[in-house]
Design an enzyme around this catalytic site. Structure first.
Site, PDB file in Angstrom:
ATOM      1  N   HIS A 163     -19.955-141.790   0.702  1.00  0.00           N
ATOM      2  CA  HIS A 163     -19.341-142.282  -0.533  1.00  0.00           C
ATOM      3  C   HIS A 163     -19.410-141.191  -1.603  1.00  0.00           C
ATOM      4  CE1 HIS A 163     -18.258-146.020  -2.979  1.00  0.00           C
ATOM      5  NE2 HIS A 163     -18.277-145.029  -3.864  1.00  0.00           N
ATOM      6  N   HIS A 182     -16.561-139.253  -4.395  1.00  0.00           N
ATOM      7  CA  HIS A 182     -15.204-139.178  -4.930  1.00  0.00           C
ATOM      8  C   HIS A 182     -14.833-137.733  -5.225  1.00  0.00           C
ATOM      9  CE1 HIS A 182     -14.464-143.547  -5.595  1.00  0.00           C
ATOM     10  NE2 HIS A 182     -15.788-143.587  -5.642  1.00  0.00           N
ATOM     11  N   ASP A 214     -12.476-136.539  -7.093  1.00  0.00           N
ATOM     12  CA  ASP A 214     -12.226-136.283  -8.517  1.00  0.00           C
ATOM     13  C   ASP A 214     -13.478-136.506  -9.370  1.00  0.00           C
ATOM     14  OD1 ASP A 214     -12.169-139.003  -8.029  1.00  0.00           O
ATOM     15  OD2 ASP A 214     -10.483-139.435  -9.350  1.00  0.00           O
ATOM     16  N   GLY A 239     -11.861-148.812  -8.411  1.00  0.00           N
ATOM     17  CA  GLY A 239     -11.482-149.182  -9.766  1.00  0.00           C
ATOM     18  C   GLY A 239     -12.300-150.380 -10.215  1.00  0.00           C
ATOM     19  N   HIS A 295     -14.837-150.975  -2.263  1.00  0.00           N
ATOM     20  CA  HIS A 295     -15.793-151.021  -3.366  1.00  0.00           C
ATOM     21  C   HIS A 295     -16.052-152.491  -3.696  1.00  0.00           C
ATOM     22  CE1 HIS A 295     -14.963-146.761  -4.068  1.00  0.00           C
ATOM     23  NE2 HIS A 295     -15.896-146.756  -5.014  1.00  0.00           N
ATOM     24  N   GLU A 344     -20.675-153.915  -6.901  1.00  0.00           N
ATOM     25  CA  GLU A 344     -21.235-152.898  -7.805  1.00  0.00           C
ATOM     26  C   GLU A 344     -21.371-153.523  -9.191  1.00  0.00           C
ATOM     27  OE1 GLU A 344     -20.295-148.362  -9.421  1.00  0.00           O
ATOM     28  OE2 GLU A 344     -18.707-149.514  -8.461  1.00  0.00           O
ATOM     29  N   ASP A 359     -21.673-140.675  -4.935  1.00  0.00           N
ATOM     30  CA  ASP A 359     -20.608-141.298  -5.723  1.00  0.00           C
ATOM     31  C   ASP A 359     -19.813-140.225  -6.480  1.00  0.00           C
ATOM     32  OD1 ASP A 359     -19.027-143.388  -6.494  1.00  0.00           O
ATOM     33  OD2 ASP A 359     -20.391-144.193  -7.993  1.00  0.00           O
TER      34      ASP A 359
END
Length: 364
Positions: free
Chosen positions: A21, A23, A25, A183, A210, A213, A302
């Site tokens: 996991h 990202h 970006d 998101g 996701h 969370e 993350d």
């Protein structure tokens, strides 16, 4: 009772790591953000000093709000709009992870966020995959081999999930391991994207969601029972279905028991959870309780830029603040490899010939 010595920082750094996991970006080098912004004419950065910018990202993400945390991505996404930019970011991602001891990584990105400069979704995916291949080659030449896989993400609030799912299937033999939705959870349940998930299941494709969370058990239940997720992105709120009595005995609710019984992997991200308010501290993070109860927990980064973190740092925090041992780190690494969106024989090869020998050399 025998006390097991905590692994040193050097041992943790050298330990083989598997990352599920992360990202794309959310993991740029601050210097790269500055350089790409200058070259492209993007003038929205709060500062053009790389050190100060790195600090700004961490501080902005330390708000305790998932929505505010997600705002920081406007700056990184702004400098990921051309093929050259995407290739560079992907290449550096692979190199940075490899230098940190990561031997297998799945990096996720949302193609729909990178088309403002005129690229097609297909061109976005091709550019990132090319960057990963370049990074793999350079990492191998440097003596730190890594296997990179991409996960294609659809945004929960948008309506392109079926299109992105089809893109993931089209590229599954060329470096794309699976699909994800990401998101803000509140107001955007995974069931809004059932068409995409049903398509993926018909195509025998892998996906993670996701869930659990910022939102609680209903999000996890929907992800698993309605959508059929292979893994849970974060899933930290599954602890709400776990009861610990005063005498220390533990009882699981029906959903928690199902997740444990089915060995559904939890892609847990301790530092990120602190920043978004999903956990109070590393010491009190549910990952340690869930590890003790033998849920299929994994340790992840993350967003390395926003959290100022790395896999070594996440592991070191668990060692220092939650009492984890080298054997614990080995266990969650093997968990991650077992749960990877990679063919079984390739997973086994990495476990038996990279992860286990690597930990054995360190004394685990």
């Amino acid at each position: 009772m025998t006390t097991v010595a905590a692994p040193s920082a050097e041992v943790v750094r050298r330990a083989p790591k598997a990352l599920l996991h992360d990202h794309l970006d959310g993991g740029l080098r601050p210097a790269t953000v500055v350089e790409l912004a200058a070259a492209s004419g993007y003038d929205g950065l709060p500062t053009t000093d790389p050190v100060s910018l790195g600090t700004w990202f961490r501080d902005a993400a330390d708000s305790g709000s998932l929505e505010r945390y997600l705002e920081t991505f406007s700056h990184t996404v702004a400098v990921m709009q051309t093929e050259e930019q995407l290739r560079r970011v992907a290449r550096e991602c692979a190199l940075d992870l490899a230098a940190d001891g990561v031997v297998y990584a799945e990096s996720r990105f949302a193609p729909e966020l990178h088309i403002e400069g005129g690229l097609s979704l297909e061109q976005v995916v091709q550019a990132v995959l090319a960057g990963f291949r370049e990074g793999e080659q350079q990492a191998a030449a440097a003596g730190t081999p890594i296997r990179m896989r991409a996960l294609l993400t659809a945004m929960r609030h948008a309506a392109r999930s079926r299109e992105i799912a089809e893109l993931a299937v089209a590229h599954r033999d060329h470096g794309v391991g699976g699909f994800d939705i990401a998101g803000a959870e509140a107001g955007f349940p995974p069931t809004r994207h059932l068409d995409a998930f049903e398509y993926l299941r018909r195509e025998n494709a892998h996906f993670t969601i996701h869930a659990g969370e910022a939102f609680g058990l209903p999000s996890i239940w929907e992800a698993i029972q309605w959508c059929g997720a292979d893994r849970l992105g974060h899933g930290v709120r599954i602890v709400d279905d776990v009861t610990v009595a005063e005498d220390g005995t533990v009882s699981l609710g029906r959903l928690a028991a199902y997740v444990r019984d089915r060995r559904i992997p939890l892609e847990m991200c301790p530092t990120s959870n602190l920043q978004t308010g999903a956990a109070e501290s590393i010491a009190a993070h549910p990952i340690s309780l869930l590890k003790r109860l033998r849920f299929r927990v994994t340790v992840n980064t993350d967003n390395r830029l926003m959290s100022g973190t790395s896999m070594s740092r996440e592991m070191q925090l668990l060692v220092d603040e939650a009492g984890w041992t080298l054997e614990d780190l080995r266990w969650v690494t093997i968990n991650a490899m077992k749960s990877a969106f990679l063919p079984f024989d390739e997973r086994l090869e990495l476990i038996e010939h990279v992860v286990k020998p690597g930990y054995a050399a360190l004394g685990a």
